[in-house]
Scaffold this motif. Structure first.
Motif, short mmCIF file in Angstrom:
data_model
loop_
_atom_site.label_atom_id
_atom_site.label_comp_id
_atom_site.label_asym_id
_atom_site.label_seq_id
_atom_site.Cartn_x
_atom_site.Cartn_y
_atom_site.Cartn_z
N PRO A 94 0.72 -1.43 -0.05
CA PRO A 94 0.13 -0.12 -0.03
C PRO A 94 0.75 1.31 0.01
O PRO A 94 0.39 2.34 -0.60
CB PRO A 94 -0.76 -0.21 1.12
N LYS A 95 1.76 1.22 0.63
CA LYS A 95 2.92 2.39 0.62
C LYS A 95 3.69 2.64 -0.77
O LYS A 95 3.70 3.69 -1.19
CB LYS A 95 4.06 2.15 1.50
N LYS A 96 3.68 1.62 -1.50
CA LYS A 96 4.21 1.92 -2.81
C LYS A 96 3.40 1.94 -3.99
O LYS A 96 3.46 2.51 -5.06
CB LYS A 96 5.20 0.56 -3.37
N ARG A 97 2.00 1.66 -3.64
CA ARG A 97 0.89 1.87 -4.81
C ARG A 97 0.84 3.26 -5.21
O ARG A 97 0.83 3.89 -4.38
CB ARG A 97 -0.54 1.50 -4.40
N PRO A 98 0.64 3.74 -6.61
CA PRO A 98 0.36 5.13 -6.77
C PRO A 98 -1.13 5.46 -6.24
O PRO A 98 -2.09 4.64 -6.05
CB PRO A 98 0.40 4.90 -8.37
N VAL A 99 -1.25 6.79 -6.31
CA VAL A 99 -2.46 7.41 -5.80
C VAL A 99 -3.36 6.99 -6.95
O VAL A 99 -3.26 7.16 -8.30
CB VAL A 99 -2.48 8.92 -5.80
N MET A 132 -4.55 12.75 -7.83
CA MET A 132 -3.48 13.01 -8.99
C MET A 132 -3.73 14.38 -9.46
O MET A 132 -2.59 14.81 -9.92
CB MET A 132 -4.29 12.00 -10.29
N GLN A 133 -4.88 15.10 -9.45
CA GLN A 133 -4.87 16.36 -9.73
C GLN A 133 -3.84 17.25 -8.76
O GLN A 133 -3.27 18.38 -8.98
CB GLN A 133 -6.13 17.09 -9.62
N LYS A 134 -3.99 16.93 -7.35
CA LYS A 134 -3.11 17.66 -6.45
C LYS A 134 -1.67 17.43 -6.99
O LYS A 134 -0.82 18.39 -6.76
CB LYS A 134 -3.39 17.08 -5.06
N GLN A 135 -1.25 16.34 -7.35
CA GLN A 135 0.09 16.00 -7.61
C GLN A 135 0.55 16.64 -8.63
O GLN A 135 1.73 17.36 -8.93
CB GLN A 135 0.19 14.38 -7.73
N LEU A 136 -0.30 16.63 -9.80
CA LEU A 136 -0.18 17.39 -11.04
C LEU A 136 0.07 18.86 -10.75
O LEU A 136 1.02 19.68 -11.33
CB LEU A 136 -1.28 17.19 -12.00
N GLY A 137 -0.95 19.45 -9.92
CA GLY A 137 -0.64 20.93 -9.64
C GLY A 137 0.87 21.11 -8.99
O GLY A 137 1.12 22.30 -9.32
N THR A 138 1.07 20.60 -7.99
CA THR A 138 2.47 20.68 -7.25
C THR A 138 3.65 20.76 -8.30
O THR A 138 4.48 21.22 -8.34
CB THR A 138 2.56 19.88 -6.17
#
Length: 196
Positions: A50-55, A61-67
């Protein structure tokens, strides 16, 4: 007399006991190994994966893209700032180093003329001239000032030497003795410094 052991239990019962003991021992070892493997598998599935699984959610995903976009914009701004600094440094490196200018001025100056202000302007760039220089100072006589002006004009590094003004004035002989005044010629000159 010799003693001999005699086993009164039939051998088929003894062999059954021996086989059953071995079966219990090896089945216990097998169960222990399988439980260790199964426990390790459960740890991997429940904790590590679960720690290695992508969001997986769209919001994450939008938050990661924004950052990531913000980091890219900051990096682009830093690159622009560094390129501007690099272009300014290239302009400055084309100018004669200030130490060379000061060395030439110290070689040209006579002992009866001194500078109070030296201003180098690197803003305007022409074909052969990179910067202009403004000299303010004092001279003890018009002859000494003329000598300095002639030597400055004769130096190949300096071009277009112009005497802006020269006025006779009085200044204190020393900072400690303000009462005794000496007559001097205060002057301002402009000239340009060549690239070569």
């Amino acid at each position: 007399m010799a003693l001999r052991e005699i086993n009164l239990i039939p051998t088929d019962i003894l062999s059954k006991r021996y086989i059953s003991r071995r079966i219990f021992l090896w089945s216990g070892c097998l169960i222990l190994c399988l439980s260790l493997i199964f426990g390790f598998y459960q740890y991997q599935v429940q904790v590590v994966l679960p720690k290695k699984r992508p969001v997986t959610t769209l919001e994450d995903m939008q938050k990661q893209l924004g950052t990531t976009i913000e980091e890219i914009k900051e990096t682009q701004q830093e690159i622009q700032r560094l390129s501007l600094q690099e272009s300014l440094l290239k302009d400055l490196t084309q100018i004669q180093p200030l130490s060379k200018i000061l060395l030439k001025l110290s070689e040209i100056m006579n002992t009866r003329t001194w500078l109070t202000k030296l201003s180098v302007d690197a803003g305007a760039e022409e074909e052969d001239f990179v910067s202009s220089i403004e000299l303010n100072g004092f001279s003890l006589s018009n002859f000494d000032l003329g000598n300095f002006l002639t030597q400055l004009s004769g130096e190949p590094m300096f071009h277009g030497v112009v005497l802006k003004y020269a006025k006779e004035t009085q200044i204190p002989r020393s900072p400690q003795d303000r009462k005794s005044l000496v007559k001097v010629i205060t002057f301002q000159m402009d000239c340009k410094i060549s690239k070569s």
